[in-house]
Design an enzyme around this catalytic site. Structure first.
Site, PDB file in Angstrom:
ATOM      1  N   LYS A 158       0.793  -1.153   0.104  1.00  0.00           N
ATOM      2  CA  LYS A 158       0.104   0.123   0.013  1.00  0.00           C
ATOM      3  C   LYS A 158       0.667   1.076   0.016  1.00  0.00           C
ATOM      4  O   LYS A 158       2.137   1.055   0.057  1.00  0.00           O
ATOM      5  CB  LYS A 158      -1.086  -0.012   1.113  1.00  0.00           C
ATOM      6  CG  LYS A 158      -0.130  -0.096   2.633  1.00  0.00           C
ATOM      7  CD  LYS A 158      -1.190  -0.074   3.706  1.00  0.00           C
ATOM      8  CE  LYS A 158      -1.836  -1.604   3.682  1.00  0.00           C
ATOM      9  NZ  LYS A 158      -3.388  -1.360   3.770  1.00  0.00           N
ATOM     10  N   ARG A 159       0.481   2.498  -0.149  1.00  0.00           N
ATOM     11  CA  ARG A 159       1.102   3.519   0.007  1.00  0.00           C
ATOM     12  C   ARG A 159       1.938   3.724   1.098  1.00  0.00           C
ATOM     13  O   ARG A 159       1.482   3.239   2.461  1.00  0.00           O
ATOM     14  CB  ARG A 159       0.193   4.857   0.057  1.00  0.00           C
ATOM     15  CG  ARG A 159       0.812   6.041  -0.271  1.00  0.00           C
ATOM     16  CD  ARG A 159      -0.491   7.040  -0.770  1.00  0.00           C
ATOM     17  NE  ARG A 159      -1.698   7.158   0.320  1.00  0.00           N
ATOM     18  CZ  ARG A 159      -1.764   7.889   1.319  1.00  0.00           C
ATOM     19  NH1 ARG A 159      -1.139   8.707   1.725  1.00  0.00           N
ATOM     20  NH2 ARG A 159      -3.062   7.720   1.852  1.00  0.00           N
ATOM     21  N   LYS A 206      -0.057   4.245   8.103  1.00  0.00           N
ATOM     22  CA  LYS A 206      -0.135   2.841   7.729  1.00  0.00           C
ATOM     23  C   LYS A 206       0.774   1.624   8.556  1.00  0.00           C
ATOM     24  O   LYS A 206       0.612   0.675   8.479  1.00  0.00           O
ATOM     25  CB  LYS A 206      -0.083   2.818   5.999  1.00  0.00           C
ATOM     26  CG  LYS A 206      -1.260   3.408   5.312  1.00  0.00           C
ATOM     27  CD  LYS A 206      -1.250   3.242   4.112  1.00  0.00           C
ATOM     28  CE  LYS A 206      -2.079   4.219   3.326  1.00  0.00           C
ATOM     29  NZ  LYS A 206      -3.724   3.643   3.413  1.00  0.00           N
ATOM     30  N   THR A 231      -9.027  -0.753   0.705  1.00  0.00           N
ATOM     31  CA  THR A 231      -9.690  -1.574  -0.165  1.00  0.00           C
ATOM     32  C   THR A 231      -8.928  -2.857  -0.203  1.00  0.00           C
ATOM     33  O   THR A 231      -9.322  -3.943  -0.515  1.00  0.00           O
ATOM     34  CB  THR A 231     -10.246  -1.072  -1.272  1.00  0.00           C
ATOM     35  OG1 THR A 231      -8.865  -0.228  -1.984  1.00  0.00           O
ATOM     36  CG2 THR A 231     -11.287   0.068  -1.168  1.00  0.00           C
TER      37      THR A 231
END
Length: 844
Positions: free
Chosen positions: A567-568, A573, A675
């Site tokens: 993911k980014r 995160k 997602t």
């Protein structure tokens, strides 16, 4: 650019009587040979797969074109309400395989290609990933369009046709290195240029007040520096239903005027400066906005998208409805995908007042009845704010309108809360201070009839925190629409082996009704089904291992636990927490304390924004740890670590199929939805995660016994921040102390002294908003549970099956149904005719 109609004034000729193109192997093969030889001029001596891909793409595009036309005719003939989805990103992925799947011609195409010694997979790999997005926001938009076409909803996407994608990511000496992603370097056969629908976009200049023929005061925006927006249309096919919707992408080009005086005086560079400035607008996806020039370009992009799209819709309406705006609000809706397109609120007011001569009240009633806003972030710093002075320079007319919107809005606030000046200050669209700012999210809320979050927790936190004042004023505006993914792309297409197994057991209906997956629950304890499920997973893990070997030079053994976080790269995160756990595992193995563990392959992937120094340093740490771990003979196959460069949609299609464990470990209260968590779950990966974003709903669906939960809750995290003492936490935890000692000793940067000091300081800081140290012990404990569970493959397979079986809620088909039922209220409009090959279900 001049585009004239037919000489007799008639409309286009009726071509609907032409028989539909065949979908059988013979028809596909005949058309392939035609394009390969007659159109591309290639013969049997050509050995380049690119030309075979291009010929095949043209064959498939022809089939889409006839359905595309029939869909447009159906919408026009029905006079239906339409929604326009405005997004700065559309991360579409490769188009060929998706089109083949949705047309239902996989088997026939395989026959065709085998007859000429070609393979679909090889040709599909020739297509570049469209560089129109950089992460979850853009991929979600792509999933939305897929579902709208499958549900036969009249929804059109509007975006920007970026010449260069975000960037291509390389890893050099462990560091992220960016290079341009010129994805449009070759001709894109999936788009159709529509110059006849070009729009003129204004920048700069000033307002001029005039009286119209009735004596009413009007405003003209004059002396502007104009740019043309030229549309390129991309077909969006629904799943085997004859519907093909449209994604319209705008390219910026200069107007035909250029400064002849400057040219004649010898200033050749100055004479074409306008052309260069115009084309720069759509040159690159999301420029780095850390500089003043970057901020200005980004604001130009956002207004360019909003103005071109609204003008396009308005022009179509005025032509078809003979300039009657009385039903415009009833038949049109604009969905703003995050805050980026919120210029649309002020721009629609400008078009209605300045161009269509409506009064303020009438224009505002139309605007606030057609705009709907989706928020995708809980990070206040991620909400768009633009300096007033920049707005004044670039968009002076819009700034005047925004000031008027704000004045009328604050009057409403004052009437609701008399004398509450502090509340007025908090809610003002214009943030006062040394550098006044336009709060674009507030503009979107004030100008919209619907405001939604994208997961239950996210929507709740918006109402209780970020947008609390607005919720108290307009509770009826706020709602939740939990995100999803399209199962066509993220299971049927990306995981064909698992798709075949599922369809064999429960039928094909799940492809358009994901709730059907719940029927797999009855098979979760079936030994034969478990065995076949595990065989499919091992096949997919082998595919993933080959990708990692090719892109990273690291050998992943398919029997190991594949632990994945892609993911980014962002501090919230918490890729940092993951790599700290890797260091902990490394330390345990080195100390001979590895009895309760299993061989583990840890895969990272994602891009850091070019100006985000800490995120780029975390990438460097991951790669330094990987280099040391992967080359230590004492570690062997017990632990492998890899960072996959240039993470992209086509890579994710392989990764989500092969993952065992999905890392969704953001600090609670920071992730809007996610997602990637849904894609992994759908493909049978188990989730380790916090109670954040859609993790909460995933856990509810799959059951807490099939979800690995750790960490502080949102409420606990907020309380922890009030008196956070990571030094004490580290001192009280031997595992974390040893990890920190390895970092501080320079063990992973022996020849790069001090480079990881900012990371060490961030972990130890009492102001760390991500609470890495606070969640470390819980994370390690739950990871031990994961390792123990993986040793029992029968039980692990059972949990994997149950994760897929619980995925029904997380389809964008459900998300789009919710948007439509509660916000858009569009009719379902079938295409005029369903081609004969599909009418009897033969294509299934």
């Amino acid at each position: 650019m001049n585009y004239t109609h037919f000489r007799n004034g008639s409309s286009c000729p009726d071509l609907t009587e032409i028989p539909p193109l065949g979908l059988d192997a013979a028809a596909l093969g005949q058309d392939f040979r035609h394009y390969y030889t007659n159109n591309l001029g290639r013969d049997r001596n050509c050995r380049l797969s690119h030309y075979a891909y291009e010929a095949l793409a043209l064959v498939i595009r022809d089939r889409l074109m006839e359905r595309w036309t029939q869909t447009r005719y159906a919408y026009d003939n029905s006079g239906c309400k339409r929604t326009y989805y405005l997004s700065m990103e559309f991360l579409m992925g490769r188009a060929l395989g998706n089109a083949v799947l949705n047309l239902g011609i996989e088997d026939e195409l395989t026959k065709t290609l085998s007859n000429i010694c070609l393979e679909m997979e090889e040709l599909a790999d020739m297509e570049p990933d469209a560089g129109l997005g950089n992460g979850g926001l853009g991929r979600l938009a792509a999933c939305f369009l897929d579902s709208c076409a499958t549900l036969q909803l009249p929804v059109q996407g509007y975006g920007i046709r970026y010449e260069y994608g975000m960037f291509r990511q390389h890893i050099v000496d462990g560091y992220q290195v960016e290079e341009p992603d010129h994805w449009l370097g070759a001709e894109n056969c999936w788009e159709v240029k529509r110059p006849e629908y070009s729009q003129r976009i204004k920048f700069g200049g000033h307002s001029e007040f005039i009286a119209d023929v009735t004596g009413r005061r009007r405003v003209r925006w004059v002396n502007t520096r104009d740019v043309l927006a030229v549309p390129y249309d991309v077909p969006i096919p629904g799943y085997r239903n004859g519907t093909v919707n449209t994604l319209r992408l705008w390219k910026a080009v200069a107007t035909e005027e250029f400064d002849l005086d400057e040219f004649n005086s010898g200033d050749y560079t100055g004479s074409v400066a306008a052309k260069n400035e115009a084309e720069q607008i759509t040159m690159v996806l999301y420029p780095n906005d850390s500089s003043e020039n970057g901020k200005e370009l980004r604001l130009r992009q956002q207004y360019f998208l909003a103005s071109a799209s609204l003008q396009d819709v308005m022009n179509r309406w005025l032509i078809t409805e003979q300039a009657d705006l009385s039903q415009f609000a009833e038949k049109n809706c604009f969905q703003l995908n995050d805050t980026h397109p919120s210029c649309a609120v002020a721009e629609l007011m400008r078009l209605l007042m300045d161009e269509q001569s409506l009064g303020w009240n009438e224009a505002w009633e139309i605007t606030r009845s057609t705009m709907a806003y989706t928020n995708h972030t809980l990070l206040p710093e991620a909400l768009e704010r633009w300096p007033v002075r920049m707005f004044q320079l670039l968009l002076p007319r819009l700034l005047e309108i925004i000031y008027e919107i704000n004045a009328r809005f604050l009057k409403q606030v004052a009437e609701r809360w008399p004398g509450d000046i502090e509340r007025q200050r908090r809610m003002s669209i214009i943030e006062e201070g040394p550098e006044p700012q336009v709060r674009m999210a507030y503009l979107a809320i004030v100008g919209s009839f619907s405001v939604n979050g994208v997961a239950e927790l996210h929507s709740q936190l918006l109402q209780e925190g970020l947008f609390r004042d607005f919720y108290e004023l307009w509770p009826e505006k706020f709602n939740n629409k939990t995100n999803g993914v399209t199962q066509r792309r993220w299971l049927a297409y990306s995981n064909p082996e698992l798709s075949r197994l599922i369809s064999e057991k429960i039928g094909h209906e799940w492809v358009t009704d994901l709730g059907q997956l719940s029927r797999l629950r009855s098979l979760a304890d079936d030994p034969e089904f478990q065995h076949r499920w595990q065989q499919v997973k091992e096949y997919n893990k082998q595919r993933l291992a080959e990708l990692v070997r090719a892109d990273c030079g690291v050998d992943f053994h398919p029997q190991a636990l594949f632990d994945v976080q892609v993911k980014r790269i962002h501090e919230y995160k918490r890729q940092l927490l993951n790599i700290l756990h890797v260091i902990h595992l490394y330390d345990r193995i080195k100390r001979g304390d590895n009895g309760a563990s299993v061989p583990r392959c840890v895969l990272f992937g994602g891009k850091a924004a070019p100006g985000y120094a800490m995120a780029k340093l975390i990438i460097k740490l991951i790669n330094n740890v990987a280099t040391l771990v992967n080359n230590d003979p004492a570690i062997g196959d017990q632990l492998k670590v890899a960072f996959l460069p240039n993470f992209r949609v086509s890579a994710m299609e392989v990764i989500c199929s092969g993952a065992d464990l999905s890392e969704q470990i953001s600090t609670a209260g920071k992730e809007a939805s996610g997602t990637g968590n849904m894609k992994f779950m759908l493909n049978g990966a188990l989730t380790i995660g916090t109670l954040d974003g859609a993790n909460i709903e995933i856990r509810e669906e799959v059951g807490e016994e099939n979800f690995y939960l750790f960490g502080l809750t949102t409420e606990e995290a907020e309380k922890q921040r009030q008196n956070y003492d990571p030094q004490t936490i580290i001192a009280a935890n031997d595992d974390l102390m040893r990890v920190m000692q390895l970092l501080q000793s320079g063990h992973f940067n022996q020849f790069e002294a001090g480079i990881f000091d900012p990371i060490i300081e961030a972990i130890r800081s009492p102001h760390d908003p991500w609470l890495v140290a606070a969640d470390f012990a819980s994370y390690v404990a739950v990871q031990k549970q994961v390792a123990q569970a993986y040793q029992d493959q029968r039980q692990w397979n059972r949990m994997s099956i149950l994760n897929t079986a619980a995925g029904g809620k997380f389809s964008t088909d459900r998300t789009m149904h919710d948007y439509n039922e509660q916000i858009w209220q569009l009719p379902q409009v079938p295409a005029l005719t369903v081609p004969r090959d599909l009418s009897d279900g033969a294509a299934d």
